[in-house]
Design an enzyme around this catalytic site. Structure first.
Site, PDB file in Angstrom:
ATOM      1  N   GLU A  16       1.076  -1.245   0.138  1.00 12.15           N
ATOM      2  CA  GLU A  16       0.238   0.088  -0.260  1.00 12.15           C
ATOM      3  C   GLU A  16       0.926   0.780   0.127  1.00 12.15           C
ATOM      4  O   GLU A  16       0.781   2.644   0.402  1.00 12.15           O
ATOM      5  CB  GLU A  16      -0.930   0.310   1.615  1.00 12.15           C
ATOM      6  CG  GLU A  16      -1.897  -0.914   0.880  1.00 12.15           C
ATOM      7  CD  GLU A  16      -2.853  -1.108   2.280  1.00 12.15           C
ATOM      8  OE1 GLU A  16      -3.784  -0.127   1.875  1.00 12.15           O
ATOM      9  OE2 GLU A  16      -2.851  -1.175   2.926  1.00 12.15           O
ATOM     10  N   SER A 154      -5.936  -3.152   0.835  1.00  7.71           N
ATOM     11  CA  SER A 154      -6.221  -2.338  -0.401  1.00  7.71           C
ATOM     12  C   SER A 154      -6.654  -3.713  -1.269  1.00  7.71           C
ATOM     13  O   SER A 154      -6.329  -3.848  -2.751  1.00  7.71           O
ATOM     14  CB  SER A 154      -5.013  -1.496  -0.857  1.00  7.71           C
ATOM     15  OG  SER A 154      -4.852  -0.823  -0.721  1.00  7.71           O
ATOM     16  N   TYR A 219      -9.320   2.366  -6.432  1.00  8.89           N
ATOM     17  CA  TYR A 219      -8.819   3.271  -6.757  1.00  8.89           C
ATOM     18  C   TYR A 219      -8.809   3.692  -8.232  1.00  8.89           C
ATOM     19  O   TYR A 219      -7.811   4.927  -8.923  1.00  8.89           O
ATOM     20  CB  TYR A 219      -6.785   3.698  -6.692  1.00  8.89           C
ATOM     21  CG  TYR A 219      -6.835   2.569  -4.965  1.00  8.89           C
ATOM     22  CD1 TYR A 219      -7.442   3.798  -4.369  1.00  8.89           C
ATOM     23  CD2 TYR A 219      -6.172   1.285  -4.615  1.00  8.89           C
ATOM     24  CE1 TYR A 219      -7.147   3.149  -2.243  1.00  8.89           C
ATOM     25  CE2 TYR A 219      -6.754   1.123  -2.943  1.00  8.89           C
ATOM     26  CZ  TYR A 219      -6.051   2.269  -2.692  1.00  8.89           C
ATOM     27  OH  TYR A 219      -6.940   1.414  -0.767  1.00  8.89           O
ATOM     28  N   ARG A 257     -11.501   3.148  11.458  1.00  7.25           N
ATOM     29  CA  ARG A 257     -12.641   2.776  10.272  1.00  7.25           C
ATOM     30  C   ARG A 257     -13.790   1.678  10.408  1.00  7.25           C
ATOM     31  O   ARG A 257     -12.026   0.767  10.523  1.00  7.25           O
ATOM     32  CB  ARG A 257     -12.481   3.157   9.009  1.00  7.25           C
ATOM     33  CG  ARG A 257     -13.881   3.290   7.614  1.00  7.25           C
ATOM     34  CD  ARG A 257     -13.295   3.322   6.536  1.00  7.25           C
ATOM     35  NE  ARG A 257     -13.202   1.994   5.674  1.00  7.25           N
ATOM     36  CZ  ARG A 257     -11.805   2.186   5.028  1.00  7.25           C
ATOM     37  NH1 ARG A 257     -11.264   2.819   4.516  1.00  7.25           N
ATOM     38  NH2 ARG A 257     -12.121   0.571   4.602  1.00  7.25           N
ATOM     39  N   ASP A 259     -15.779  -1.739   8.519  1.00  9.03           N
ATOM     40  CA  ASP A 259     -16.615  -1.473   7.777  1.00  9.03           C
ATOM     41  C   ASP A 259     -16.756  -2.877   7.531  1.00  9.03           C
ATOM     42  O   ASP A 259     -16.709  -4.138   7.916  1.00  9.03           O
ATOM     43  CB  ASP A 259     -14.575  -1.999   6.313  1.00  9.03           C
ATOM     44  CG  ASP A 259     -14.700  -0.893   5.732  1.00  9.03           C
ATOM     45  OD1 ASP A 259     -14.700  -0.147   6.456  1.00  9.03           O
ATOM     46  OD2 ASP A 259     -13.082  -1.949   5.440  1.00  9.03           O
ATOM     47  N   GLU A 271     -14.092  -5.741   8.396  1.00 11.06           N
ATOM     48  CA  GLU A 271     -12.602  -5.623   9.323  1.00 11.06           C
ATOM     49  C   GLU A 271     -12.436  -4.280   9.617  1.00 11.06           C
ATOM     50  O   GLU A 271     -13.053  -3.341   9.192  1.00 11.06           O
ATOM     51  CB  GLU A 271     -11.326  -5.559   7.791  1.00 11.06           C
ATOM     52  CG  GLU A 271     -11.708  -4.211   6.812  1.00 11.06           C
ATOM     53  CD  GLU A 271     -10.379  -3.775   5.799  1.00 11.06           C
ATOM     54  OE1 GLU A 271      -9.403  -4.176   6.959  1.00 11.06           O
ATOM     55  OE2 GLU A 271     -10.489  -3.890   4.994  1.00 11.06           O
ATOM     56  N   ASN A 273      -9.990  -0.701  10.846  1.00  9.39           N
ATOM     57  CA  ASN A 273      -9.058   0.250   9.625  1.00  9.39           C
ATOM     58  C   ASN A 273      -8.734   1.338  10.863  1.00  9.39           C
ATOM     59  O   ASN A 273      -9.155   2.325  10.795  1.00  9.39           O
ATOM     60  CB  ASN A 273      -8.848   0.586   8.286  1.00  9.39           C
ATOM     61  CG  ASN A 273      -9.160  -0.387   7.679  1.00  9.39           C
ATOM     62  OD1 ASN A 273      -8.534  -1.193   7.025  1.00  9.39           O
ATOM     63  ND2 ASN A 273     -11.163  -0.611   7.010  1.00  9.39           N
ATOM     64  N   GLY A 277      -7.998   5.047   4.657  1.00  5.73           N
ATOM     65  CA  GLY A 277      -7.378   5.764   3.535  1.00  5.73           C
ATOM     66  C   GLY A 277      -7.831   7.421   3.705  1.00  5.73           C
ATOM     67  O   GLY A 277      -8.952   7.892   4.410  1.00  5.73           O
TER      68      GLY A 277
HETATM   69  N1  LIG Z   1     -16.118 -12.713   3.040  1.00  2.26           N
HETATM   70  C1  LIG Z   1     -16.823 -12.055   2.305  1.00  2.26           C
HETATM   71  N2  LIG Z   1     -17.485 -11.735   1.202  1.00  2.26           N
HETATM   72  C2  LIG Z   1     -17.611 -11.024   0.605  1.00  2.26           C
HETATM   73  N3  LIG Z   1     -17.133 -10.719   0.367  1.00  2.26           N
HETATM   74  C3  LIG Z   1     -16.028 -10.156   0.830  1.00  2.26           C
HETATM   75  C4  LIG Z   1     -15.259 -11.181   1.459  1.00  2.26           C
HETATM   76  N4  LIG Z   1     -14.258 -10.512   2.557  1.00  2.26           N
HETATM   77  C5  LIG Z   1     -13.793  -9.841   1.823  1.00  2.26           C
HETATM   78  N5  LIG Z   1     -14.571  -9.270   0.421  1.00  2.26           N
HETATM   79  C6  LIG Z   1     -14.525  -8.073  -0.602  1.00  2.26           C
HETATM   80  O1  LIG Z   1     -13.034  -8.074  -0.620  1.00  2.26           O
HETATM   81  C7  LIG Z   1     -12.949  -6.605  -0.467  1.00  2.26           C
HETATM   82  C8  LIG Z   1     -11.633  -6.607   0.042  1.00  2.26           C
HETATM   83  O2  LIG Z   1     -11.457  -7.587   1.322  1.00  2.26           O
HETATM   84  P1  LIG Z   1     -11.022  -7.092   2.842  1.00  2.26           P
HETATM   85  O3  LIG Z   1     -11.023  -7.941   4.051  1.00  2.26           O
HETATM   86  O4  LIG Z   1     -11.738  -5.969   3.331  1.00  2.26           O
HETATM   87  O5  LIG Z   1      -9.508  -6.202   2.800  1.00  2.26           O
HETATM   88  P2  LIG Z   1      -8.382  -5.258   2.593  1.00  2.26           P
HETATM   89  O6  LIG Z   1      -8.226  -5.426   3.696  1.00  2.26           O
HETATM   90  O7  LIG Z   1      -7.688  -5.525   1.641  1.00  2.26           O
HETATM   91  O8  LIG Z   1      -9.651  -4.603   1.895  1.00  2.26           O
HETATM   92  C9  LIG Z   1     -13.925  -6.167   0.687  1.00  2.26           C
HETATM   93  O9  LIG Z   1     -14.063  -4.844  -0.027  1.00  2.26           O
HETATM   94  C10 LIG Z   1     -15.138  -6.901   0.121  1.00  2.26           C
HETATM   95  O10 LIG Z   1     -15.320  -6.848  -1.057  1.00  2.26           O
HETATM   96 MG   LIG Z   2     -11.262  -3.811   3.389  1.00  2.00          MG
END
Ligand SMILES: Nc1ncnc2c1ncn2[C@@H]1O[C@H](COP(=O)(O)OP(=O)(O)O)[C@@H](O)[C@H]1O
Ligand SMILES: [Mg+2]
Length: 308
Positions: A16, A154, A219, A257, A259, A271, A273, A277
Site C-alpha cells: 500500500e 487495499s 483506486y 474505520r 467496514d 474489518e 482500519n 485512506g
Molecule cells: N467474506 C467476504 N464475503 C464477501 N466479500 C468479501 C469478503 N471478504 C472480503 N470481501 C470483498 O473483498 C474486499 C476486500 O477485502 P478486505 O477483507 O476488506 O481486504 P482489505 O483489507 O484488503 O480491504 C471487500 O471490500 C469486499 O468487497
Molecule cells: Mg477492506
C-alpha cells in the site's frame, strides 16, 4: 501564535506504499500553513527513510527529525505502518502522534484476531478458517469462499473463489502477502462503512461497486460512495453500536474505520482500519464532510486528539 510543527509520514514498506503516499500528500497539503509547519518524511518500499527532499535518512536521524516536531501524523497504511510498529517507534521515542497505539494497531491489522474479538462482543463476522503455508494444501472445498491474507490491505491478495479449480492459485496469491491466510464464507450484503473519531461516529457510507471491491475498483475511480448509506435507521444504530464497542474494546485512538456488510440478518463486520485512506476523496473524509466536518477540520481534530 507559534505554529504547530507536524511531521507527516507517508509511504511504507508494503503493497500500500503508493496509497499511503497519496494519503500523506493530501494531508500535508490540507494542513493550514498559518497554523501548521509541515515536515514531510517518507518510508521507502525497502523500509528506509527519506526526508522531504527525497534524500536518505538513517533511522536515528529520522527519529531526531521527529523529535523536533510537536506531533506526528503517521499516514502509513498496512503492515509495518498501521499494525502498531510505527506507533511503537514513536512511543519509544516519546513523540506524540495521531491515531491508534501499538495494541489496537496490531489487533486490527490481524483479521483473524479481529474476528475473535468481534464475536466475543456479539458482533457477527464471516465464518472463516485460518490456514498457513503448511495447512493450506489440506483445505477441502465445500463451496465458494473468499481467500485473503490475515494482514494486508487495499484488497491485495484477496480473491473470491467460485470454482474449486481456482482455489490453489487463490491460496498461493494470499500466501504471497502473508504467511497466515483466511478462507471465509462469502457474505452477501451491502458494503457499508462507518468511522469513529474520538467518541464521535460518522455518517455511514455505502460502497457501490460492481461486484468485488478490488484494488482497481478502490483506486480506479469507478466506484461510487453513497453517504449516508441508504439503510434503515435501525441498521445505522446497529452499525454505530458495533463500531463504538469495537473502538473501545480495541482501545483505538484518533480515527478508525469499521467496514461492514449489511445483510438481511443484520451487520457482519468485515474489518477494522486504524489508519484508513486519508486523501480528500477517501471514505473517512467523505463521511465526516457529510456531517459538516471539513477535511481540514478533521485533521485539526486528529491533531488535537493526539495532543490532548
Ligand atoms: N467474506 C467476504 N464475503 C464477501 N466479500 C468479501 C469478503 N471478504 C472480503 N470481501 C470483498 O473483498 C474486499 C476486500 O477485502 P478486505 O477483507 O476488506 O481486504 P482489505 O483489507 O484488503 O480491504 C471487500 O471490500 C469486499 O468487497
Ligand atoms: Mg477492506
Amino acid at each position: 501564535m507559534s505554529r504547530t510543527k507536524v511531521a507527516v509520514i507517508g509511504g511504507g514498506s508494503n503493497g500500500e506504499h503508493d496509497v499511503s503516499l497519496a494519503s500523506a500528500a493530501a494531508v500535508a497539503a490540507a494542513l493550514d500553513p498559518e497554523r501548521y509547519q509541515v515536515v514531510g518524511l517518507t518510508i521507502g518500499r525497502d523500509g528506509t527513510w527519506q526526508d522531504s527532499g527525497g534524500d536518505p535518512l538513517g533511522l536515528a536521524d529520522a527519529i531526531t527529525t521527529l523529535t523536533t516536531c510537536d506531533v506526528v501524523l503517521p499516514i502509513v497504511h498496512g503492515p509495518r505502518g498501521e499494525d502498531g510498529t510505527l506507533a511503537g517507534l514513536l512511543e519509544m521515542a516519546g513523540i506524540p502522534y495521531a491515531g491508534s497505539g501499538v495494541r489496537p494497531g496490531a489487533l486490527a491489522m490481524d483479521k483473524w484476531v479481529t474476528k475473535l474479538i468481534a464475536e466475543d462482543l456479539g458482533i457477527r463476522t464471516a465464518k472463516g478458517r485460518l490456514l498457513t503455508a503448511g495447512t493450506a494444501s489440506g483445505y477441502a472445498w465445500t463451496g465458494p469462499v473468499v481467500v485473503k491474507p490475515v494482514s494486508a490491505g487495499s484488497s491485495l491478495g484477496v480473491t473470491l473463489v467460485r470454482d474449486p479449480g481456482d482455489l490453489p492459485a487463490a491460496l498461493t496469491e494470499a500466501l504471497r502477502h502473508d504467511d497466515r491466510i483466511l478462507v471465509e464464507e462469502v457474505i452477501t450484503g451491502r458494503e457499508v462503512d462507518i468511522a469513529v473519531l474520538a467518541g464521535t461516529v460518522s455518517p455511514t457510507l455505502e460502497i457501490v461497486a460492481e461486484g468485488f471491491f478490488d484494488y482497481r475498483a478502490k483506486y480506479g475511480g469507478g466506484t461510487v460512495f453513497q453517504v449516508p448509506a441508504p439503510i434503515d435507521p435501525s441498521e445505522v444504530k446497529a452499525l454505530e453500536t458495533a463500531a463504538t464497542s469495537l473502538y473501545e474494546a480495541l482501545g483505538c485512538r484518533g480515527v478508525a474505520r469499521f467496514d461492514f456488510f449489511v445483510t438481511e440478518d443484520g451487520p457482519v463486520l468485515n474489518e477494522v482500519n486504524t489508519m484508513p485512506g486519508f486523501t480528500g476523496h477517501s471514505q473517512v473524509p467523505r463521511m465526516f464532510a457529510a456531517a459538516g466536518i471539513s477535511y481540514s477540520a478533521l485533521l485539526d481534530a486528529l491533531i488535537s486528539d493526539a495532543l490532548a
